[in-house]
Structure formats: structure tokens, C-alpha cells
Design an enzyme around this catalytic site. Sequence first.
Site, short mmCIF file in Angstrom:
data_model
loop_
_atom_site.label_atom_id
_atom_site.label_comp_id
_atom_site.label_asym_id
_atom_site.label_seq_id
_atom_site.Cartn_x
_atom_site.Cartn_y
_atom_site.Cartn_z
N HIS A 1 -9.41 6.55 1.79
CA HIS A 1 -10.75 6.04 2.03
C HIS A 1 -11.05 5.76 3.50
CE1 HIS A 1 -8.25 2.45 0.91
NE2 HIS A 1 -8.77 2.00 2.04
N ASN B 1 1.08 4.50 9.49
CA ASN B 1 2.01 4.96 8.45
C ASN B 1 2.69 6.26 8.85
OD1 ASN B 1 -0.61 4.06 6.15
ND2 ASN B 1 1.08 2.75 6.81
N CYS C 1 0.85 -1.20 0.00
CA CYS C 1 0.00 0.00 0.00
C CYS C 1 0.88 1.25 0.00
CB CYS C 1 -0.92 0.00 1.21
SG CYS C 1 -2.16 -1.31 1.18
N ARG D 1 -0.69 4.03 -2.39
CA ARG D 1 -1.72 3.79 -3.41
C ARG D 1 -3.10 3.62 -2.80
NH1 ARG D 1 -3.65 -1.25 -3.36
NH2 ARG D 1 -2.43 -2.79 -2.23
#
Length: 287
Positions: A232, A202, A171, A191
Site C-alpha cells: 500500500h 526492509n 509486518c 503482511r
Amino acid sequence: MKQYHDMVRYVLENGKKKVNRTGVATISCFSYFYRVDIAEGYPLLTTKKIFFNSMLRELLWYLSGEEHIKDLRNHTKIWDDWADSEGRLQTAYGRFWRRFPVPTKGLDGEVWSDKWVSVDKETGEKVFDQIGYIIDSLKEIKLDPASKASRRLVVSAWHPANAAASLLPPCHYTFCFNVSDGKLNCHLTQRSADIALGVPFNLACYSLLTIMLAKECGFAPGEFAHTLIDAHIYENHIDGLKIQLERTPRKLPEISIADKPFDKLIFEDFKLIGYDPHPVIKFEVAV
């Protein structure tokens, strides 16, 4: 943290419903960007408790270069749902950070650097240590700010053939470093970004990596910048995030790291100081 809360509000207000592989729909926005100044405090969210120890274990696992979770799963279950029966992962970030496959031959006349190349003990293939390259390049830049490496500090976890077959391709798939005014900055491109569960990890993970590299190479920590291509919120996370938005952010904690070489650091060498978060908000993982 204002930047995180602003992102949550933006996606809640502007996101469009989107179906996905997990079966749990999201509200999604294309290409959201934020940045934080690490010098203002270690950016570990305070409006809900973030499990720092799990995040640190995961980061050290990345840096180990391992492609299995046999040791990691003793401390955290983060990757259990995507590992096979032997604990191996099709996509393990550290495998590519520290052991990126190198073609045996380049094009005619093409030059490959062997400085950060070794032979993989398991596969017998040549592999490239991207983190080793970053460390050596940053030390070169410290001595010579005009070094040709100054705008080439890129790490990729994306191997196209691997990603095409993986159950969960990376990701957070590439990140770059930049030195400006004596400070080390990091930009992460992601992504797919789960705002409730993944992004807080993160943010904390790559900010800590930046602090570690800055300490190793003689720079002050600068900014962490983050581009989320598919930003999202899962529909079953909306209520929890609304609760989080009602909470007032508290003072950010500090991080202390033992005075040891980068690749000698272990879990016990990191101390989180002054972390006083609001209570945990439970969010279900969409697998």
C-alpha cells in the site's frame, strides 16, 4: 532501482482505496512480488536518500534479541511511537528471532531439539535461537548440500498470542533462506507493506542480513525476494513518490563488513561505499 519503481507504478495505477487503523487512507494491492540480485550491488535506493545508519542500528537491534529500545532510541526514533514508557515493545522482532518461546512439553512421543534452546534470563522460560539454528544449518549445508535442513531454513517473528494483543504485530513476519548454486538467497513475506517508508528499509535490511549470513557460512550472496501481501501507498505519500519516479536511479553502492564472527559484529564493522543518492523525500509516518 527498477524493481522498486515498477512496484510504485503498479500500485499507483492498480491500487484500490482502503481505510485502515491509522486514519490515513491508502491505495492498496493484494500480493505484490519482486526480486533483486544482491550481486549486482547493495540494494539501497538511490532515487531518494535512505538513512543507512538507522537501518543498520535497527538490524543490529533485531539480532541482539532485545525486547526494549532503551539503547536503540539513542540512535534512531523508529520505534518510539510503539514502545511503552519503559521502552519495551509488545512485539520486538529480535525477541522472537533469538528467543522464541518453547513449550515445556510436546505431544506424547514428540521430539524437541535442545541444541539451540536456552533459559531466558528475564522470564525463566525456555527459548529457541532461530538465527543460531540458521547459521549452524547453513554451515551444515556447506559441508553437505543434501542436508535435511536445506529446505527448512525458516525464521518466524509471528507469535499468534502476542500478535493478537500487540499494538503493532510484526509486518515482515517470516523469512526463509535457500542455497542454490553456491549462493545464499532470502525470501521475505510481509503482511503489511508501507511502500514509501517501510519497504526501502526492509529491502536494505534483509539484503544486508543475507550478505552477513553468506559471509559467515561460506556462500556468495544471491537474490532477495519479497512478497508484499497488502502492498500500500498512503494517500499523503503519493506526491512524494511521483517525484521519486521522475528521478533517474544511480549506481548502487557496495557494503564492506569486517572479518569477524557473525555475533561479534558491531555498528563500526560496516562500511557503505559509493552511495550517491538523490535528496531526501520526507514522508509522514502513519501511526
